[in-house]
Design a protein around this motif. Structure first.
Motif, PDB file in Angstrom:
ATOM      1  N   MET A  86      56.230  21.633  36.997  1.00 53.34           N
ATOM      2  CA  MET A  86      55.322  22.807  37.196  1.00 53.34           C
ATOM      3  C   MET A  86      54.180  21.660  37.954  1.00 53.34           C
ATOM      4  SD  MET A  86      54.694  26.231  39.604  1.00 53.34           S
ATOM      5  CE  MET A  86      55.947  26.792  39.152  1.00 53.34           C
ATOM      6  N   SER A  87      53.640  21.007  38.536  1.00 55.23           N
ATOM      7  CA  SER A  87      52.005  20.620  38.731  1.00 55.23           C
ATOM      8  C   SER A  87      51.174  21.647  38.013  1.00 55.23           C
ATOM      9  CB  SER A  87      51.971  19.405  39.606  1.00 55.23           C
ATOM     10  OG  SER A  87      51.393  20.341  40.765  1.00 55.23           O
ATOM     11  N   ASP A  88      50.167  20.564  37.498  1.00 54.48           N
ATOM     12  CA  ASP A  88      48.755  21.820  37.144  1.00 54.48           C
ATOM     13  C   ASP A  88      47.804  22.228  39.076  1.00 54.48           C
ATOM     14  OD1 ASP A  88      49.088  21.219  34.165  1.00 54.48           O
ATOM     15  OD2 ASP A  88      48.033  19.372  34.074  1.00 54.48           O
ATOM     16  N   ALA A  89      48.494  20.893  39.737  1.00 54.81           N
ATOM     17  CA  ALA A  89      48.129  21.500  41.127  1.00 54.81           C
ATOM     18  C   ALA A  89      48.839  23.129  41.389  1.00 54.81           C
ATOM     19  CB  ALA A  89      47.595  20.508  41.444  1.00 54.81           C
ATOM     20  N   THR A  90      50.033  22.520  41.300  1.00 59.73           N
ATOM     21  CA  THR A  90      50.526  23.564  41.888  1.00 59.73           C
ATOM     22  C   THR A  90      50.401  24.956  41.080  1.00 59.73           C
ATOM     23  OG1 THR A  90      53.136  22.185  42.809  1.00 59.73           O
ATOM     24  CG2 THR A  90      53.214  24.681  42.458  1.00 59.73           C
ATOM     25  N   ASN A  91      50.333  24.498  40.003  1.00 61.99           N
ATOM     26  CA  ASN A  91      49.839  26.031  38.929  1.00 61.99           C
ATOM     27  C   ASN A  91      48.297  26.773  39.367  1.00 61.99           C
ATOM     28  OD1 ASN A  91      52.228  26.639  37.683  1.00 61.99           O
ATOM     29  ND2 ASN A  91      51.411  25.278  36.082  1.00 61.99           N
ATOM     30  N   ALA A  92      47.335  25.793  40.038  1.00 63.96           N
ATOM     31  CA  ALA A  92      46.200  26.377  39.823  1.00 63.96           C
ATOM     32  C   ALA A  92      45.787  26.893  41.341  1.00 63.96           C
ATOM     33  CB  ALA A  92      45.257  25.027  40.126  1.00 63.96           C
ATOM     34  N   VAL A  93      47.382  26.511  41.929  1.00 62.33           N
ATOM     35  CA  VAL A  93      47.130  27.005  43.687  1.00 62.33           C
ATOM     36  C   VAL A  93      47.978  28.358  43.324  1.00 62.33           C
ATOM     37  CG1 VAL A  93      48.018  27.182  45.684  1.00 62.33           C
ATOM     38  CG2 VAL A  93      47.022  24.818  45.548  1.00 62.33           C
ATOM     39  N   LEU A  94      48.874  28.937  42.742  1.00 69.21           N
ATOM     40  CA  LEU A  94      49.582  29.950  42.529  1.00 69.21           C
ATOM     41  C   LEU A  94      48.836  31.046  41.763  1.00 69.21           C
ATOM     42  CD1 LEU A  94      53.115  28.570  41.718  1.00 69.21           C
ATOM     43  CD2 LEU A  94      52.359  29.387  43.785  1.00 69.21           C
ATOM     44  N   VAL A  95      48.074  30.715  40.685  1.00 66.76           N
ATOM     45  CA  VAL A  95      47.220  31.980  40.347  1.00 66.76           C
ATOM     46  C   VAL A  95      46.123  31.994  41.111  1.00 66.76           C
ATOM     47  CG1 VAL A  95      45.032  31.740  38.367  1.00 66.76           C
ATOM     48  CG2 VAL A  95      47.491  30.247  38.173  1.00 66.76           C
ATOM     49  N   GLU A  96      45.947  31.294  41.820  1.00 61.25           N
ATOM     50  CA  GLU A  96      44.599  31.152  43.055  1.00 61.25           C
ATOM     51  C   GLU A  96      45.457  32.924  44.532  1.00 61.25           C
ATOM     52  OE1 GLU A  96      41.259  29.681  46.778  1.00 61.25           O
ATOM     53  OE2 GLU A  96      42.748  28.183  44.840  1.00 61.25           O
ATOM     54  N   ILE A  97      46.725  31.975  44.416  1.00 61.40           N
ATOM     55  CA  ILE A  97      47.271  33.052  45.146  1.00 61.40           C
ATOM     56  C   ILE A  97      47.196  34.464  44.169  1.00 61.40           C
ATOM     57  CG2 ILE A  97      49.925  33.398  46.253  1.00 61.40           C
ATOM     58  CD1 ILE A  97      49.257  30.168  47.071  1.00 61.40           C
ATOM     59  N   ALA A  98      47.593  33.816  42.876  1.00 67.98           N
ATOM     60  CA  ALA A  98      47.974  35.982  42.363  1.00 67.98           C
ATOM     61  C   ALA A  98      46.936  36.453  42.555  1.00 67.98           C
ATOM     62  CB  ALA A  98      48.430  35.304  41.092  1.00 67.98           C
ATOM     63  N   THR A  99      46.145  36.176  42.464  1.00 71.68           N
ATOM     64  CA  THR A  99      44.227  36.707  42.597  1.00 71.68           C
ATOM     65  C   THR A  99      43.904  37.450  44.148  1.00 71.68           C
ATOM     66  OG1 THR A  99      43.705  34.986  40.921  1.00 71.68           O
ATOM     67  CG2 THR A  99      41.571  36.277  41.958  1.00 71.68           C
ATOM     68  N   GLU A 100      44.741  36.321  44.604  1.00 74.56           N
ATOM     69  CA  GLU A 100      44.258  37.248  46.426  1.00 74.56           C
ATOM     70  C   GLU A 100      45.241  37.970  46.561  1.00 74.56           C
ATOM     71  OE1 GLU A 100      43.592  37.877  50.246  1.00 74.56           O
ATOM     72  OE2 GLU A 100      42.388  37.363  48.242  1.00 74.56           O
ATOM     73  N   ARG A 101      46.415  38.915  45.832  1.00 72.72           N
ATOM     74  CA  ARG A 101      47.296  39.323  45.736  1.00 72.72           C
ATOM     75  C   ARG A 101      46.481  40.371  44.930  1.00 72.72           C
ATOM     76  NH1 ARG A 101      49.076  41.823  47.400  1.00 72.72           N
ATOM     77  NH2 ARG A 101      51.086  42.129  46.456  1.00 72.72           N
ATOM     78  N   ALA A 102      46.268  40.457  43.610  1.00 74.64           N
ATOM     79  CA  ALA A 102      45.754  41.521  43.564  1.00 74.64           C
ATOM     80  C   ALA A 102      45.050  42.035  44.235  1.00 74.64           C
ATOM     81  CB  ALA A 102      45.247  40.738  41.547  1.00 74.64           C
ATOM     82  N   ALA A 103      43.687  41.386  44.690  1.00 75.93           N
ATOM     83  CA  ALA A 103      42.255  41.658  45.332  1.00 75.93           C
ATOM     84  C   ALA A 103      42.994  42.470  46.751  1.00 75.93           C
ATOM     85  CB  ALA A 103      42.001  40.490  45.663  1.00 75.93           C
ATOM     86  N   GLN A 104      44.276  42.039  47.368  1.00 82.38           N
ATOM     87  CA  GLN A 104      44.706  43.119  48.393  1.00 82.38           C
ATOM     88  C   GLN A 104      45.695  43.951  47.950  1.00 82.38           C
ATOM     89  OE1 GLN A 104      47.626  39.909  49.603  1.00 82.38           O
ATOM     90  NE2 GLN A 104      46.684  38.484  50.606  1.00 82.38           N
ATOM     91  N   ASP A 105      45.740  43.823  46.715  1.00 82.86           N
ATOM     92  CA  ASP A 105      46.567  45.690  46.060  1.00 82.86           C
ATOM     93  C   ASP A 105      44.876  46.515  45.637  1.00 82.86           C
ATOM     94  OD1 ASP A 105      48.999  44.751  46.120  1.00 82.86           O
ATOM     95  OD2 ASP A 105      49.769  44.714  44.859  1.00 82.86           O
ATOM     96  N   ALA A 106      44.320  46.370  45.273  1.00 80.00           N
ATOM     97  CA  ALA A 106      42.469  47.052  44.901  1.00 80.00           C
ATOM     98  C   ALA A 106      42.215  47.295  46.352  1.00 80.00           C
ATOM     99  CB  ALA A 106      41.974  45.639  44.355  1.00 80.00           C
ATOM    100  N   ILE A 107      42.479  46.715  47.018  1.00 78.65           N
ATOM    101  CA  ILE A 107      41.604  47.187  48.514  1.00 78.65           C
ATOM    102  C   ILE A 107      42.602  47.594  49.509  1.00 78.65           C
ATOM    103  CG2 ILE A 107      40.928  46.433  50.672  1.00 78.65           C
ATOM    104  CD1 ILE A 107      40.006  43.672  49.135  1.00 78.65           C
ATOM    105  N   PHE A 108      44.061  47.199  49.132  1.00 81.00           N
ATOM    106  CA  PHE A 108      44.798  47.894  50.260  1.00 81.00           C
ATOM    107  C   PHE A 108      46.069  49.511  49.264  1.00 81.00           C
ATOM    108  CE2 PHE A 108      43.365  44.197  52.292  1.00 81.00           C
ATOM    109  CZ  PHE A 108      43.044  45.323  53.558  1.00 81.00           C
ATOM    110  N   GLY A 109      46.070  48.794  48.466  1.00 80.14           N
ATOM    111  CA  GLY A 109      47.274  49.258  47.316  1.00 80.14           C
ATOM    112  C   GLY A 109      49.298  48.970  48.378  1.00 80.14           C
ATOM    113  N   GLN A 110      50.128  49.201  47.438  1.00 80.77           N
ATOM    114  CA  GLN A 110      51.220  48.681  47.786  1.00 80.77           C
ATOM    115  C   GLN A 110      51.370  49.333  49.573  1.00 80.77           C
ATOM    116  OE1 GLN A 110      53.781  50.081  45.270  1.00 80.77           O
ATOM    117  NE2 GLN A 110      55.388  50.305  47.224  1.00 80.77           N
TER     118      GLN A 110
END
Length: 102
Positions: free
Chosen positions: A1-25
């Motif tokens: 997997m490229s560094d670019a893909t990894n960077a985007v996936l880390v950003e997506i994982a961060t957004e998912r964590a933020a969604q869970d923090a706001i809305f819960g499961q």
């Protein structure tokens, strides 16, 4: 997997964590496979094919087709596969935007 893909996936994982923090499961219904979704998916595939035949295809065309295909699915296994495809196209699109910005 490229560094670019990894960077985007880390950003997506961060957004998912933020969604869970706001809305819960959230365990919402899928809301897919309703009347007309299969027709919209077929139409989106046709439009995408035509746009690429003309040399005018865009990420919007591909992403919209993938999302419509997901919306048309009622089978959970097929729905999951379509969502993976849609999200993968979204990641690819983000990578293209990042390359243009570099």
């Amino acid at each position: 997997m490229s560094d670019a893909t990894n960077a985007v996936l880390v950003e997506i994982a961060t957004e998912r964590a933020a969604q869970d923090a706001i809305f819960g499961q959230q365990d919402l219904p899928d809301g897919t496979g309703i009347t007309g979704d299969a027709d919209r998916a077929s139409s989106a595939r046709h439009v995408c094919d035509v746009m690429f035949e003309r040399g005018e295809g865009t990420y919007r065309d591909v992403f919209y087709e993938e999302v419509c295909e997901a919306f048309a699915e009622s089978d959970p296994v097929k729905l999951r596969a379509e969502l993976v495809q849609a999200v993968a196209v979204g990641v690819k699109w983000i990578e293209a935007i990042d390359r243009r910005s570099a």
